[in-house]
Design a protein around this motif. Sequence first.
Motif, PDB file in Angstrom:
ATOM      1  N   GLY A  73       0.803  -1.208   0.000  1.00 15.94           N
ATOM      2  CA  GLY A  73       0.000   0.000   0.000  1.00 15.94           C
ATOM      3  C   GLY A  73       0.841   1.265   0.000  1.00 15.94           C
ATOM      4  O   GLY A  73       2.077   1.226  -0.035  1.00 15.94           O
ATOM      5  N   LEU A  74       0.165   2.409   0.053  1.00 14.60           N
ATOM      6  CA  LEU A  74       0.855   3.697   0.026  1.00 14.60           C
ATOM      7  C   LEU A  74       1.747   3.909   1.247  1.00 14.60           C
ATOM      8  O   LEU A  74       2.594   4.808   1.242  1.00 14.60           O
ATOM      9  N   ASP A  75       1.582   3.066   2.274  1.00 17.57           N
ATOM     10  CA  ASP A  75       2.450   3.194   3.437  1.00 17.57           C
ATOM     11  C   ASP A  75       3.904   2.884   3.100  1.00 17.57           C
ATOM     12  O   ASP A  75       4.818   3.249   3.851  1.00 17.57           O
ATOM     13  N   LEU A  76       4.130   2.234   1.926  1.00 11.78           N
ATOM     14  CA  LEU A  76       5.511   1.977   1.496  1.00 11.78           C
ATOM     15  C   LEU A  76       6.268   3.274   1.232  1.00 11.78           C
ATOM     16  O   LEU A  76       7.502   3.297   1.273  1.00 11.78           O
ATOM     17  N   LEU A  77       5.543   4.346   0.936  1.00 10.76           N
ATOM     18  CA  LEU A  77       6.208   5.624   0.675  1.00 10.76           C
ATOM     19  C   LEU A  77       6.983   6.105   1.899  1.00 10.76           C
ATOM     20  O   LEU A  77       7.961   6.841   1.764  1.00 10.76           O
ATOM     21  N   ARG A  83       3.575  14.076   0.177  1.00 12.31           N
ATOM     22  CA  ARG A  83       4.007  15.165   1.064  1.00 12.31           C
ATOM     23  C   ARG A  83       4.690  14.601   2.308  1.00 12.31           C
ATOM     24  O   ARG A  83       5.756  15.088   2.727  1.00 12.31           O
ATOM     25  N   ALA A  84       4.113  13.578   2.886  1.00 14.48           N
ATOM     26  CA  ALA A  84       4.680  12.994   4.097  1.00 14.48           C
ATOM     27  C   ALA A  84       6.032  12.356   3.817  1.00 14.48           C
ATOM     28  O   ALA A  84       6.955  12.448   4.648  1.00 14.48           O
ATOM     29  N   ALA A  85       6.178  11.721   2.655  1.00 11.62           N
ATOM     30  CA  ALA A  85       7.462  11.100   2.315  1.00 11.62           C
ATOM     31  C   ALA A  85       8.555  12.150   2.203  1.00 11.62           C
ATOM     32  O   ALA A  85       9.680  11.966   2.694  1.00 11.62           O
ATOM     33  N   ALA A 112      12.601  12.004   2.084  1.00 14.33           N
ATOM     34  CA  ALA A 112      12.736  11.363   0.778  1.00 14.33           C
ATOM     35  C   ALA A 112      12.956  12.397  -0.322  1.00 14.33           C
ATOM     36  O   ALA A 112      12.463  13.531  -0.246  1.00 14.33           O
ATOM     37  N   ARG A 113      13.689  11.998  -1.332  1.00 16.65           N
ATOM     38  CA  ARG A 113      13.820  12.781  -2.564  1.00 16.65           C
ATOM     39  C   ARG A 113      12.602  12.445  -3.419  1.00 16.65           C
ATOM     40  O   ARG A 113      12.261  11.280  -3.606  1.00 16.65           O
ATOM     41  N   VAL A 114      11.944  13.461  -3.969  1.00 15.25           N
ATOM     42  CA  VAL A 114      10.719  13.243  -4.733  1.00 15.25           C
ATOM     43  C   VAL A 114      10.896  13.787  -6.143  1.00 15.25           C
ATOM     44  O   VAL A 114      11.296  14.940  -6.333  1.00 15.25           O
ATOM     45  N   ALA A 115      10.599  12.947  -7.130  1.00 13.99           N
ATOM     46  CA  ALA A 115      10.713  13.344  -8.534  1.00 13.99           C
ATOM     47  C   ALA A 115       9.415  13.019  -9.256  1.00 13.99           C
ATOM     48  O   ALA A 115       8.794  11.978  -9.002  1.00 13.99           O
ATOM     49  N   SER A 116       9.016  13.898 -10.146  1.00  8.50           N
ATOM     50  CA  SER A 116       7.822  13.646 -10.955  1.00  8.50           C
ATOM     51  C   SER A 116       8.214  13.496 -12.404  1.00  8.50           C
ATOM     52  O   SER A 116       9.179  14.107 -12.876  1.00  8.50           O
TER      53      SER A 116
END
Length: 320
Positions: free
Chosen positions: A64-68, A95-97, A102-106
């Motif tokens: 699930g999304l909790d993996l983020l 947002r929480a990640a 965490a590094r976030v890329a789109s």
Amino acid sequence: MRTVSDMHTVVLPTVGHLLHFEMAVACEIFGNPPRDAVDDWYDLRICGPAPVRVGPFTVEPDGGLDLLAQADTVIVPACADVDAPLPPELVEAVRAAHDAGARVASLCTGAFVLGAAGLLDGRHATTHWAHTAELSARHPAAVVDQDVLYTDNGSVLTAAGKAAAVDLCLHLVQRDHGAAVANTVARRLVVPPHRSGGQAQFVATPVQTDRDHLLADLLDWARRRLDRPLTVTDMARHANMSPRNLTRHFHAVTGQTPLRWLLAERVRRARELLEGTDQSVVAVAVATGMGTATTLRRQFKRVVGVSPDTYRRTFRTTAA
């Protein structure tokens, strides 16, 4: 931010209506280590509340999304419909990640998820050129640039459409493992080894492989002479063109001027030498046509963001 050496878990959330190309790119690059991979390649995980249809495929998530919450890097794939409501649980998880380090890329229109999460405020961002105006309208605090392939704000990165997703993913590999490893991955994909984020999104002739366009021989010739002074006139003479005609063709093929392309190639070569040899900064400057260590340091830091010495300390062990 976690340190680069700690980054290994890459998580792709699969929620909502997604485009399959960008997601496949991320899976291919982060989930398929090169043959001579470094010891610690990425641990790729796909997360979502349920199996989801992505283009012609059905994707079964690993959890699930909790993996983020476990992610070192989050890759947000492209949204198929930017006018559809964004899943609030996805926005909150992204947002929480990021808040957790965490590094976030789109990729492509995935930037709209980052915008909704508040991650683009005060940062440079891009998306597919057809949607940059809408992204800017929705998130006026973001600095949206429709003319670049990707943006890198350190912990937040965005890519333009389709092929730019490949460029950004390779850029992340280069950041984490160095140019030599990124070039190995690029060769496997049969794509150019590196395109800087500042290149234009749209060029008249698609850049595929170096043998597919009018300037192929000239680019090879110039790369073999990076240690020598080269001018636009020199390059035009070799290509049997006028300087003006050469510049026009360069824009069509690369989206850059000849001199900007040449600088990018010199910096690329400098990266390779800093990673793979013990040559001094002075010797690297001479070998790449920069002339002096001062010039190399100035241009290298402007393009890469760090000094040659810092770059070598970061990547030399990994490259070796």
